[in-house]
Enzyme design. Structure first.
Site, PDB file in Angstrom:
ATOM      1  CB  SER A 123      31.284  43.167  34.069  1.00  0.00           C
ATOM      2  OG  SER A 123      31.532  43.298  35.433  1.00  0.00           O
ATOM      3  CB  ALA A 124      28.981  40.719  38.271  1.00  0.00           C
ATOM      4  CB  CYS A 125      30.717  46.013  37.235  1.00  0.00           C
ATOM      5  SG  CYS A 125      32.070  45.449  38.291  1.00  0.00           S
ATOM      6  CE1 TYR A 149      35.223  46.725  33.135  1.00  0.00           C
ATOM      7  CE2 TYR A 149      33.912  45.912  34.980  1.00  0.00           C
ATOM      8  CZ  TYR A 149      34.658  45.671  33.844  1.00  0.00           C
ATOM      9  OH  TYR A 149      34.850  44.370  33.432  1.00  0.00           O
ATOM     10  CE  LYS A 202      33.072  45.125  30.573  1.00  0.00           C
ATOM     11  NZ  LYS A 202      33.661  44.592  29.335  1.00  0.00           N
ATOM     12  CB  ALA A 217      40.032  39.782  45.445  1.00  0.00           C
ATOM     13  CE  LYS A 270      47.124  42.907  48.938  1.00  0.00           C
ATOM     14  NZ  LYS A 270      45.836  43.427  49.439  1.00  0.00           N
ATOM     15  CD  GLN A 283      35.455  43.385  51.828  1.00  0.00           C
ATOM     16  OE1 GLN A 283      35.728  42.806  52.868  1.00  0.00           O
ATOM     17  NE2 GLN A 283      36.393  43.888  51.048  1.00  0.00           N
ATOM     18  NE  ARG A 291      33.158  41.626  45.316  1.00  0.00           N
ATOM     19  CZ  ARG A 291      32.734  42.446  46.270  1.00  0.00           C
ATOM     20  NH1 ARG A 291      31.902  42.024  47.186  1.00  0.00           N
ATOM     21  NH2 ARG A 291      33.118  43.708  46.294  1.00  0.00           N
TER      22      ARG A 291
HETATM   23  P1  NAD Z   1      42.535  41.682  30.621  1.00  0.00           P
HETATM   24  O1  NAD Z   1      42.820  43.086  31.034  1.00  0.00           O
HETATM   25  O2  NAD Z   1      43.488  40.617  31.028  1.00  0.00           O
HETATM   26  O3  NAD Z   1      42.348  41.610  29.038  1.00  0.00           O
HETATM   27  C1  NAD Z   1      41.785  42.661  28.292  1.00  0.00           C
HETATM   28  C2  NAD Z   1      42.717  42.895  27.121  1.00  0.00           C
HETATM   29  O4  NAD Z   1      42.152  43.934  26.311  1.00  0.00           O
HETATM   30  C3  NAD Z   1      44.103  43.366  27.548  1.00  0.00           C
HETATM   31  O5  NAD Z   1      45.105  42.477  27.099  1.00  0.00           O
HETATM   32  C4  NAD Z   1      44.242  44.727  26.893  1.00  0.00           C
HETATM   33  O6  NAD Z   1      45.542  44.986  26.417  1.00  0.00           O
HETATM   34  C5  NAD Z   1      43.235  44.627  25.759  1.00  0.00           C
HETATM   35  N1  NAD Z   1      42.850  45.965  25.304  1.00  0.00           N
HETATM   36  C6  NAD Z   1      42.575  47.047  26.061  1.00  0.00           C
HETATM   37  N2  NAD Z   1      42.328  48.095  25.285  1.00  0.00           N
HETATM   38  C7  NAD Z   1      42.453  47.665  24.000  1.00  0.00           C
HETATM   39  C8  NAD Z   1      42.360  48.309  22.741  1.00  0.00           C
HETATM   40  N3  NAD Z   1      42.089  49.629  22.656  1.00  0.00           N
HETATM   41  N4  NAD Z   1      42.568  47.582  21.623  1.00  0.00           N
HETATM   42  C9  NAD Z   1      42.880  46.256  21.710  1.00  0.00           C
HETATM   43  N5  NAD Z   1      42.996  45.593  22.882  1.00  0.00           N
HETATM   44  C10 NAD Z   1      42.783  46.297  24.010  1.00  0.00           C
HETATM   45  O7  NAD Z   1      41.068  41.360  31.156  1.00  0.00           O
HETATM   46  P2  NAD Z   1      40.278  39.987  31.214  1.00  0.00           P
HETATM   47  O8  NAD Z   1      40.142  39.635  32.625  1.00  0.00           O
HETATM   48  O9  NAD Z   1      40.854  39.026  30.257  1.00  0.00           O
HETATM   49  O10 NAD Z   1      38.845  40.460  30.710  1.00  0.00           O
HETATM   50  C11 NAD Z   1      38.371  40.228  29.389  1.00  0.00           C
HETATM   51  C12 NAD Z   1      36.986  40.827  29.255  1.00  0.00           C
HETATM   52  O11 NAD Z   1      36.110  40.250  30.233  1.00  0.00           O
HETATM   53  C13 NAD Z   1      36.939  42.342  29.464  1.00  0.00           C
HETATM   54  O12 NAD Z   1      36.003  42.904  28.585  1.00  0.00           O
HETATM   55  C14 NAD Z   1      36.435  42.476  30.873  1.00  0.00           C
HETATM   56  O13 NAD Z   1      35.785  43.696  31.089  1.00  0.00           O
HETATM   57  C15 NAD Z   1      35.494  41.284  30.973  1.00  0.00           C
HETATM   58  N6  NAD Z   1      35.287  40.861  32.362  1.00  0.00           N
HETATM   59  C16 NAD Z   1      36.314  40.274  33.041  1.00  0.00           C
HETATM   60  C17 NAD Z   1      36.114  39.895  34.353  1.00  0.00           C
HETATM   61  C18 NAD Z   1      37.193  39.237  35.148  1.00  0.00           C
HETATM   62  O14 NAD Z   1      36.969  38.922  36.315  1.00  0.00           O
HETATM   63  N7  NAD Z   1      38.377  39.009  34.611  1.00  0.00           N
HETATM   64  C19 NAD Z   1      34.867  40.110  34.967  1.00  0.00           C
HETATM   65  C20 NAD Z   1      33.867  40.709  34.250  1.00  0.00           C
HETATM   66  C21 NAD Z   1      34.081  41.076  32.932  1.00  0.00           C
END
Ligand code: NAD
Length: 354
Positions: free
Chosen positions: A124-126, A155, A159, A199, A206, A226, A228
């Site tokens: 992630s960008a975080c 978070y 990462k 967001a 909203k 801000q 993004r």
């Molecule tokens: P999301 O929350 O929709 O999907 C993540 C899934 O992981 C969820 O369905 C959740 O139930 C599952 N999960 C959580 N804990 C688990 C476990 N113990 N066992 C099995 N499954 C588990 O999120 P997303 O937006 O689809 O993100 C997917 C990945 O991309 C994540 O790793 C997230 O950190 C990364 N990411 C997403 C974004 C974004 O903007 N969406 C940005 C940066 C990084």
């Protein structure tokens, strides 16, 4: 060699019940992949998308045995499972976010034991240092800006640590890891309410609430200034697949470089909804860093490609999908009281009825 050129290669997608994972399974299927295992800890009926032809399994990947079951027989792994959400979630659930380290540790160990050929990790960008994101007119983040390390608390630290584990599993154990740093991904079939939404989806909801409830007003977290960049899901999938198939071993940004303020994002949503609303700024709400953009020099150099879908283009289907969910949810709440309002003769409510 490109591990995905064989359409019979067994592929595991974790977090497949979530937003990006659900889209990834669909894209892989569209690309002709025949052997896909999809894993998430959520019950199947809560998955955003479900491919009935995939080997769908409910497993909690914090557990090492579950990770071994998930990886058994797999050759390509997309590790997307994480306990995460938007700013409102990650600023208030730091321990929960850090516990995703259990998923990432046990998944790497299981992938190594299963002799997986390629392992993609969703970072992630975080992970980027906060002092590089302290103004709205931000310089876009280059991959090297992650060090010296001062990522988003909770978070972001998890990462960055897990990225580092991927690197050392590659160097020490020969596991072919690839790392994409996603920047604010949005699109249909994701979280749009409940506290974990980000967001773009939150603003769509909203605006819909303000229009349907005739309040004429939306709440914005922070002062709206801000900045993004937001990455449409199709670009996210394309970047992830290209990186997974490549020989690029260092982390790459997978993000848009179209910088917009949160107010600007609100303008886009209002234009799609065909409305203009007053804005109430909540300066005490979680708002994240002041500015964040993706520098795409490295991805262009290494993959000959970078994300290009404009925010306005991607927000249109996103808004329309959330609108459908919103209307359906409102209809359910209108119908529900009609069913529950009818008291059973023996209930206390019934005995109070004159
Ligand atoms: P999301 O929350 O929709 O999907 C993540 C899934 O992981 C969820 O369905 C959740 O139930 C599952 N999960 C959580 N804990 C688990 C476990 N113990 N066992 C099995 N499954 C588990 O999120 P997303 O937006 O689809 O993100 C997917 C990945 O991309 C994540 O790793 C997230 O950190 C990364 N990411 C997403 C974004 C974004 O903007 N969406 C940005 C940066 C990084």
């Amino acid at each position: 060699m490109d591990p995905l050129c064989d359409r019979d290669v067994p592929i595991l997608v974790t977090g497949a019940g979530g937003f990006i994972g659900g889209h990834l399974v669909r894209r892989l299927r569209q690309d002709g992949h025949r052997t896909i295992r999809a894993v998430d800890c959520k019950p199947l009926d809560e998955w955003f998308q479900r491919d009935l032809a995939a080997d769908n399994r409910v497993l909690d990947l914090r557990d090492p045995t579950a990770c071994r079951t998930a990886c058994d027989g797999m050759q390509v792994v997309f590790q997307l499972a994480a306990d995460m959400g938007g700013m409102g979630f990650i600023e208030t659930h730091k321990a929960a976010c850090m516990l995703s380290v259990l998923i990432n540790t046990h998944m790497l160990l299981a992938a190594r034991a299963a002799s997986v050929q390629r392992y993609f990790y969703a970072s992630s960008a975080c992970v980027y240092a906060a002092d590089k994101q302290d103004r709205a007119a931000v310089t876009a983040l280059r991959e090297s800006d992650a060090y010296p390390a001062m990522p988003e608390d909770g978070y972001g630290w998890e990462k960055l640590f897990s990225e580092r584990m991927c690197r050392h599993f590659r160097e020490d154990f020969g596991l072919a890891t690839r790392i994409g740093r996603f920047h604010n991904v949005y699109g249909p079939h994701g979280t749009w309410r409940g506290g974990r939404e980000k967001a773009p989806a939150g603003l769509c909801r909203k605006v819909l609430e303000a229009v349907h409830d005739r309040t004429g007003e939306i709440e914005i977290w922070g002062d709206g200034g801000q900045t993004r960049s937001f990455l449409y899901i199709d670009d996210c999938l394309e970047g992830m697949l290209r990186l997974t198939c490549s020989d690029v071993v260092e982390p790459l940004n997978i993000g848009s470089d179209e910088l917009v303020t949160i107010d600007g994002l609100g303008d886009v949503v209002e234009a799609i909804a065909g409305t203009r609303l007053r804005r109430r700024y909540r300066l005490d709400a979680p708002r994240g860093v002041m500015g964040r953009n993706s520098d795409n020099t490295l991805i262009r150099q290494r993959l000959g490609w970078s994300p290009g879908i404009a925010l306005r283009t991607g927000m249109e289907p996103t808004f329309r999908w959330i609108e459908q969910q919103f209307v359906a949810a409102r209809q359910r709440t209108v119908l529900q009281p009609a069913v529950t309002a009818r008291p059973r003769p023996s209930s206390p409510a019934a005995s109070r009825t004159p």
